[in-house]
Design an enzyme around this catalytic site. Structure first.
Site, PDB file in Angstrom:
ATOM      1  N   GLU A 235     -12.102   0.776  17.375  1.00 24.56           N
ATOM      2  CA  GLU A 235     -13.136   0.657  16.325  1.00 24.56           C
ATOM      3  C   GLU A 235     -13.912  -0.405  16.337  1.00 24.56           C
ATOM      4  OE1 GLU A 235     -10.492   0.873  12.782  1.00 24.56           O
ATOM      5  OE2 GLU A 235     -11.448  -1.192  12.469  1.00 24.56           O
TER       6      GLU A 235
ATOM      7  N   PHE B  55     -10.436  -0.101   2.002  1.00 26.30           N
ATOM      8  CA  PHE B  55     -10.347  -1.263   1.194  1.00 26.30           C
ATOM      9  C   PHE B  55     -11.610  -1.481   0.224  1.00 26.30           C
ATOM     10  CE2 PHE B  55     -13.554  -4.230   2.776  1.00 26.30           C
ATOM     11  CZ  PHE B  55     -14.184  -3.385   3.904  1.00 26.30           C
TER      12      PHE B  55
ATOM     13  N   THR C  71      -4.658   5.344   7.510  1.00 27.19           N
ATOM     14  CA  THR C  71      -5.399   4.051   6.620  1.00 27.19           C
ATOM     15  C   THR C  71      -4.920   2.761   7.171  1.00 27.19           C
ATOM     16  OG1 THR C  71      -4.134   4.130   4.776  1.00 27.19           O
ATOM     17  CG2 THR C  71      -6.070   5.683   4.746  1.00 27.19           C
TER      18      THR C  71
ATOM     19  N   ILE D 121       0.828  -1.320   0.040  1.00 24.07           N
ATOM     20  CA  ILE D 121       0.204  -0.024  -0.002  1.00 24.07           C
ATOM     21  C   ILE D 121       0.802   1.228  -0.130  1.00 24.07           C
ATOM     22  CG2 ILE D 121      -1.604   1.163   1.182  1.00 24.07           C
ATOM     23  CD1 ILE D 121      -2.737  -1.338   2.323  1.00 24.07           C
TER      24      ILE D 121
ATOM     25  N   HIS E  26     -13.238   2.695   8.412  1.00 21.70           N
ATOM     26  CA  HIS E  26     -12.516   1.507   7.763  1.00 21.70           C
ATOM     27  C   HIS E  26     -13.015   1.106   6.345  1.00 21.70           C
ATOM     28  CE1 HIS E  26      -9.425  -1.790   9.457  1.00 21.70           C
ATOM     29  NE2 HIS E  26      -9.570  -1.881   7.984  1.00 21.70           N
TER      30      HIS E  26
ATOM     31  N   ARG F 143      -3.672   0.949  10.729  1.00 22.99           N
ATOM     32  CA  ARG F 143      -4.483   0.361  12.195  1.00 22.99           C
ATOM     33  C   ARG F 143      -4.651   1.489  13.043  1.00 22.99           C
ATOM     34  NH1 ARG F 143      -6.362  -2.898   9.109  1.00 22.99           N
ATOM     35  NH2 ARG F 143      -5.912  -4.944   9.167  1.00 22.99           N
TER      36      ARG F 143
HETATM   37  P1  NAI Z   1       2.955  -4.766   3.472  1.00 22.66           P
HETATM   38  O1  NAI Z   1       3.265  -6.020   4.894  1.00 22.66           O
HETATM   39  O2  NAI Z   1       2.969  -5.109   2.221  1.00 22.66           O
HETATM   40  O3  NAI Z   1       3.710  -3.419   4.022  1.00 22.66           O
HETATM   41  C1  NAI Z   1       4.045  -3.072   5.385  1.00 22.66           C
HETATM   42  C2  NAI Z   1       5.338  -2.318   5.234  1.00 22.66           C
HETATM   43  O4  NAI Z   1       5.499  -1.712   6.710  1.00 22.66           O
HETATM   44  C3  NAI Z   1       6.510  -3.070   4.895  1.00 22.66           C
HETATM   45  O5  NAI Z   1       7.211  -2.600   3.936  1.00 22.66           O
HETATM   46  C4  NAI Z   1       7.538  -3.319   6.177  1.00 22.66           C
HETATM   47  O6  NAI Z   1       8.851  -3.424   6.278  1.00 22.66           O
HETATM   48  C5  NAI Z   1       7.048  -2.131   7.132  1.00 22.66           C
HETATM   49  N1  NAI Z   1       7.143  -1.986   8.434  1.00 22.66           N
HETATM   50  C6  NAI Z   1       6.979  -2.948   9.379  1.00 22.66           C
HETATM   51  N2  NAI Z   1       7.432  -2.587  10.554  1.00 22.66           N
HETATM   52  C7  NAI Z   1       7.713  -1.018  10.411  1.00 22.66           C
HETATM   53  C8  NAI Z   1       8.168  -0.013  11.162  1.00 22.66           C
HETATM   54  N3  NAI Z   1       8.200  -0.393  12.468  1.00 22.66           N
HETATM   55  N4  NAI Z   1       8.262   1.270  11.016  1.00 22.66           N
HETATM   56  C9  NAI Z   1       8.189   1.289   9.513  1.00 22.66           C
HETATM   57  N5  NAI Z   1       7.527   0.698   8.625  1.00 22.66           N
HETATM   58  C10 NAI Z   1       7.562  -1.107   8.940  1.00 22.66           C
HETATM   59  O7  NAI Z   1       1.379  -4.317   4.036  1.00 22.66           O
HETATM   60  P2  NAI Z   1       0.411  -3.549   3.235  1.00 22.66           P
HETATM   61  O8  NAI Z   1      -0.478  -4.493   2.335  1.00 22.66           O
HETATM   62  O9  NAI Z   1       1.113  -2.537   2.523  1.00 22.66           O
HETATM   63  O10 NAI Z   1      -0.581  -3.131   4.302  1.00 22.66           O
HETATM   64  C11 NAI Z   1      -0.274  -2.236   5.456  1.00 22.66           C
HETATM   65  C12 NAI Z   1      -1.104  -2.165   6.460  1.00 22.66           C
HETATM   66  O11 NAI Z   1      -2.469  -1.647   6.070  1.00 22.66           O
HETATM   67  C13 NAI Z   1      -1.692  -3.467   6.926  1.00 22.66           C
HETATM   68  O12 NAI Z   1      -0.738  -4.081   8.189  1.00 22.66           O
HETATM   69  C14 NAI Z   1      -3.163  -3.082   7.325  1.00 22.66           C
HETATM   70  O13 NAI Z   1      -2.875  -2.788   8.762  1.00 22.66           O
HETATM   71  C15 NAI Z   1      -3.707  -1.755   6.657  1.00 22.66           C
HETATM   72  N6  NAI Z   1      -4.542  -2.015   5.793  1.00 22.66           N
HETATM   73  C16 NAI Z   1      -5.668  -1.335   5.960  1.00 22.66           C
HETATM   74  C17 NAI Z   1      -6.822  -1.542   4.950  1.00 22.66           C
HETATM   75  C18 NAI Z   1      -8.010  -0.533   5.361  1.00 22.66           C
HETATM   76  O14 NAI Z   1      -8.982  -0.644   4.833  1.00 22.66           O
HETATM   77  N7  NAI Z   1      -7.865   0.685   6.062  1.00 22.66           N
HETATM   78  C19 NAI Z   1      -7.025  -2.272   4.293  1.00 22.66           C
HETATM   79  C20 NAI Z   1      -5.585  -2.982   3.922  1.00 22.66           C
HETATM   80  C21 NAI Z   1      -4.581  -2.974   4.714  1.00 22.66           C
END
Ligand code: NAI
Length: 331
Positions: A262, A297, A231, A155, A294, A233
Site C-alpha cells: 500500500e 481509523f 483492517t 480493536i 486505509h 496490516r
Molecule cells: P493491540 O496491541 O491492542 O492488540 C493486538 C492484539 O494482538 C493483542 O491482544 C496481542 O496479544 C495480539 N497478538 C499479538 N500477536 C499475535 C499473534 N501472533 N496471533 C494472535 N494475536 C496476536 O492493538 P490494536 O490497537 O487492537 O491494533 C491492532 C492492529 O490494528 C495494529 O497493530 C495496527 O496494525 C492495526 N490498525 C489499523 C488501523 C487502520 O486504520 N486500518 C488503525 C489502527 C490500528
C-alpha cells in the site's frame, strides 16, 4: 520546539493545528513520505511525526540522529515500519498512539462485512441507473454465524462486542485469552479452529510471527466460501494466495482496508496514473472484493485523539525523556 510531519495530509494539519494551542509547538507539514531519500529534509526538528507508510529504517535513524532529532512520534498504533533497535542505538525515543478510538476501526470492519454481504454498494449504483432488480444481491443473515477474531487487543475487543451484539457466535485466537471477553461469551480456541469460522477478521499486529499468517496453508484450513476481513496490516495476508483462493471460490468475500504494497498507492490520488501493481489490479477486478484505502481509523473522534495524544507524547518526551503511559513508549 519544532515537530516535522511526514506524509502530512490536509486533515493532519487541521487536527494538529487545532490541538496545538496549549502546547505551542512549531508544526511543519511535509507531504513526502519519510525514507532514506527524504530524511535529508529534516532540519532542526526536535521531533519527526510519522504515519503508517513512512519507512524508518536503520539508515533513516542514523540520519535523524545526525540532524539533532530526539523523538520519533508515530501518529498511529502499529509500529512495524520503525526499526526500534536502530532507533535505540541512535538515542532516539519512539512513541505511538497506543489506543485511540478502537471503535473507529472495529466499526469499519463491520462496514466491510455488511457491504460485502448485503451488496449495498452495488444496490446504490443500480437504483441510480433505475435498475430495481434484486438478482445478484442475495446476502445472508449475520445473526447465528460464527465470527473468528484473530487478535483481541483494543480493536479486536471492540469488534467482538459489535459481533456479539449482532447475534454472532464469536471465536477468538490470541496469545493471551482476555477474561473480559470470555465473560461476554467470546470463546478462545487454537488458530486452526478459529480459521473454520464463517467470517474471519484480523486484528493482530504485523511482526515476524504474523507476516503472511494468511497463506496457502491457512486458507486451505478455512471453510469454502469464507469471508475474510483485514483492517490490521496488509502483510498479514499473502496477496498471491488470496488471489488463487478467490479464483477457486475458497474465499467468497474479501474486505481489506490495508494492502501489502500500500505504501506505493494509498493516501494519494492516482486517478490519472497507470497503476503498475498487477496484484491490486487483479484484486480490484473481483466483484466480491471490497478495498478501502486505509481509512478504518478515519473518524472525527479518532483524529482528535491521535492529535492530542501525539502532541502530549512529544511534549513529555522532550521535557522529561519519559512517558507515564508505557504502552505508548516503544523505545
Ligand atoms: P493491540 O496491541 O491492542 O492488540 C493486538 C492484539 O494482538 C493483542 O491482544 C496481542 O496479544 C495480539 N497478538 C499479538 N500477536 C499475535 C499473534 N501472533 N496471533 C494472535 N494475536 C496476536 O492493538 P490494536 O490497537 O487492537 O491494533 C491492532 C492492529 O490494528 C495494529 O497493530 C495496527 O496494525 C492495526 N490498525 C489499523 C488501523 C487502520 O486504520 N486500518 C488503525 C489502527 C490500528
Amino acid at each position: 520546539m519544532k515537530i516535522l510531519f511526514f506524509s502530512a495530509q490536509p486533515y493532519d494539519k487541521l487536527f494538529f493545528n487545532r490541538y496545538n494551542d496549549t502546547l505551542g509547538f512549531e508544526l511543519v507539514f511535509q507531504e513526502a513520505q519519510l525514507n532514506e531519500q527524504t530524511a535529508g529534509l529534516v532540519d532542526n526538528a526536535d521531533a519527526v511525526c510519522v504515519f503508517v507508510n513512512d519507512q524508518v529504517n536503520a539508515e533513516v535513524c542514523k540520519q535523524l540522529k545526525s540532524k539533532g532529532t530526539k523523538v520519533i512520534a508515530l501518529r498511529c498504533a502499529g509500529f512495524n515500519n520503525v526499526d526500534l533497535q536502530a532507533a535505540k542505538a541512535n538515542g532516539l525515543k519512539v512513541c505511538r498512539v497506543a489506543a485511540y478510538s478502537p471503535e473507529a476501526v472495529a466499526e469499519h470492519a463491520l462496514a466491510l462485512i455488511l457491504t460485502l454481504n448485503r451488496k449495498t454498494h452495488k444496490a446504490y449504483n443500480r437504483v441510480r441507473e433505475q435498475n430495481f432488480s434484486l438478482n445478484g444481491l442475495l446476502g445472508f443473515n449475520l445473526h447465528g454465524k460464527t465470527v473468528g477474531v484473530i487478535g483481541t487487543g483494543n480493536i479486536g475487543k471492540a469488534f467482538c462486542r459489535i459481533m456479539l451484539g449482532m447475534g454472532c457466535k464469536v471465536m477468538a485466537f490470541d496469545l493471551i485469552a482476555n477474561k473480559e471477553m470470555e465473560a461476554l461469551g467470546v470463546e478462545y480456541h487454537p488458530l486452526i479452529e478459529v480459521l473454520k469460522s464463517d467470517v474471519i477478521s484480523l486484528h493482530c499486529p504485523l511482526n515476524n510471527q504474523t507476516q503472511h499468517l494468511i497463506n496457502n496453508e491457512t486458507i486451505a484450513m478455512m471453510q469454502k466460501g469464507v469471508m475474510l476481513i483485514n483492517t490490521s496490516r496488509g502483510a498479514l495476508i499473502d496477496t498471491k494466495a488470496t488471489i488463487t483462493a478467490l479464483k477457486s471460490g475458497q474465499i467468497a468475500y474479501l474486505g481489506i482496508d490495508v494492502y501489502e504494497q500500500e505504501e506505493h498507492l494509498f493516501f494519494r490520488d492516482l486517478s490519472d496514473n497507470v497503476i503498475q501493481d498487477d496484484e491490486i489490479q487483479r484484486l480490484m477486478s473481483f466483484s466480491n472484493v471490497l478495498i478501502t484505502a486505509h481509512q478504518a481509523f478515519f473518524t472525527d473522534e479518532a483524529l482528535g485523539q491521535i492529535a492530542t495524544t501525539t502532541l502530549n507524547n512529544v511534549h513529555f518526551l522532550l521535557k522529561n525523556g519519559n512517558l507515564t503511559n508505557q504502552a505508548a513508549l516503544l523505545v
